[in-house]
Design an enzyme around this catalytic site. Structure first.
Site, PDB file in Angstrom:
ATOM      1  N   LEU A   1      47.748  28.015  40.437  1.00 39.88           N
ATOM      2  CA  LEU A   1      46.942  26.868  40.031  1.00 39.88           C
ATOM      3  C   LEU A   1      45.446  27.190  40.024  1.00 39.88           C
ATOM      4  O   LEU A   1      44.886  27.602  41.039  1.00 39.88           O
ATOM      5  CB  LEU A   1      47.221  25.684  40.960  1.00 39.88           C
ATOM      6  CG  LEU A   1      46.524  24.368  40.612  1.00 39.88           C
ATOM      7  CD1 LEU A   1      46.985  23.865  39.253  1.00 39.88           C
ATOM      8  CD2 LEU A   1      46.792  23.334  41.697  1.00 39.88           C
ATOM      9  N   ASP A   2      44.818  26.995  38.868  1.00 36.64           N
ATOM     10  CA  ASP A   2      43.368  27.166  38.681  1.00 36.64           C
ATOM     11  C   ASP A   2      42.885  28.570  39.029  1.00 36.64           C
ATOM     12  O   ASP A   2      41.705  28.761  39.346  1.00 36.64           O
ATOM     13  CB  ASP A   2      42.585  26.132  39.516  1.00 36.64           C
ATOM     14  CG  ASP A   2      42.766  24.720  38.983  1.00 36.64           C
ATOM     15  OD1 ASP A   2      43.142  24.564  37.808  1.00 36.64           O
ATOM     16  OD2 ASP A   2      42.541  23.766  39.762  1.00 36.64           O
ATOM     17  N   GLU A   3      43.778  29.552  38.966  1.00 35.62           N
ATOM     18  CA  GLU A   3      43.382  30.920  39.311  1.00 35.62           C
ATOM     19  C   GLU A   3      43.649  31.905  38.184  1.00 35.62           C
ATOM     20  O   GLU A   3      43.651  33.112  38.400  1.00 35.62           O
ATOM     21  CB  GLU A   3      44.095  31.363  40.591  1.00 35.62           C
ATOM     22  CG  GLU A   3      43.659  30.583  41.832  1.00 35.62           C
ATOM     23  CD  GLU A   3      44.255  31.137  43.119  1.00 35.62           C
ATOM     24  OE1 GLU A   3      44.770  32.269  43.091  1.00 35.62           O
ATOM     25  OE2 GLU A   3      44.194  30.438  44.142  1.00 35.62           O
TER      26      GLU A   3
END
Length: 289
Positions: free
Chosen positions: A232-234
């Site tokens: 997530l979001d990486e």
């Protein structure tokens, strides 16, 4: 007479003679280079290149050009593709209840600032069906209840992917789509889905991040556009930007500034993608601006 134009993008193990062989191939096939950019990464030992060229020899067919370059690519272990420079990529936008990024992308599309086709907008809410209608873009409401079961989530994502496939979508943009995509969907959209999120220093997660930032007295707020992955979001970062703020600003002002930054950062990332300027370099990106 307008000649066909293409954009060649490639990555391969760094070695002597790559630019020479690519430019020589294009010259031999009656092509004229319009602009070119390259980068050798000493850390990954990979070489990256983007070439915009015109095919000026009518005797060289599109299929022949691609087939011949595939042979060169194989001989140099290249990961390469040739895209039609004049074809507008097809973009699907996904959104929930916050519409600033959607509205900004649609304005840029209508104004001709974003060279894309947008055949579908998908949302788990109905807030923006009228906005979609004002642009004559089909709006697909695919609800997903809070706390939905894994089976319900899979069914909803299958419908999303049906829209992707039936509309020949090149890029999916999560314009503040507030649902976490499953690992299966992330894999299906690998390298062709972009997300936007705030990126504070320090970072704040959860509800109302701009209010949290105000409570901590942050001096910089910003946004990050990145490829979607199951982490997530990486995912690999494409673009980031920040704006300076100060103690006199209330949470609503910070929110407004933050949304402006999100719009600009996402629009840049989408534009660079559709212009074939982004190449993956492991967990990073190479962006030829």
């Amino acid at each position: 007479m307008m000649h066909p134009e293409y954009i060649l993008t490639l990555s391969c193990p760094d070695q002597r003679g790559i630019v020479h062989r690519v430019s020589g191939f294009l010259a031999e096939h009656g092509c004229n280079i319009i602009d070119s950019a390259q980068f050798g990464d000493a850390q990954s030992q990979l070489f990256f290149m983007r070439v915009h060229f015109a095919a000026e020899d009518a005797s060289v067919s599109d299929a022949g050009l691609r087939s011949d370059f595939a042979a060169l690519a194989a001989s140099m272990q290249m990961n390469a593709r040739i895209d039609d420079a004049r074809r507008k990529p097809r973009v699907m936008i996904m959104v929930s209840k916050i519409g600033h990024c959607l509205n900004d992308l649609l304005f840029r599309y209508r104004s001709g600032l974003l060279p894309v086709e947008i055949p579908a907008i998908v949302s788990n809410h109905t807030e923006f069906y009228q906005l979609a209608a004002s642009y004559n873009i089909p709006f697909h409401h695919l609800p997903l209840a809070a706390g939905a079961s894994p089976d319900a989530k899979r069914a909803q994502e299958q419908r999303v992917m049906e829209i992707v496939e039936s509309n020949d979508i090149d890029l999916v943009v999560l314009a503040r789509y507030m649902q976490i995509l499953s690992p299966q969907m992330c894999e299906a959209l690998k390298g062709r889905a972009i997300n936007i999120h705030h990126s504070f220093l320090p970072s704040f997660k959860g509800a109302k991040p701009y209010y949290q930032a105000h409570e901590r007295g942050v001096k910089l707020i910003g946004a990050t556009a990145h490829f979607v992955t199951s982490d997530l979001d990486e995912g690999p970062i494409i673009e980031q930007d920040v704006e300076r703020v100060d103690h006199a600003m209330d949470p609503e002002t910070l929110t407004a500034i933050g949304r402006d930054v999100e719009c600009v950062v996402l629009a840049r990332a989408v534009k660079w993608f559709v212009e074939h300027r982004i190449l993956l370099n492991g967990h990073k990106t190479v962006v030829f601006k």
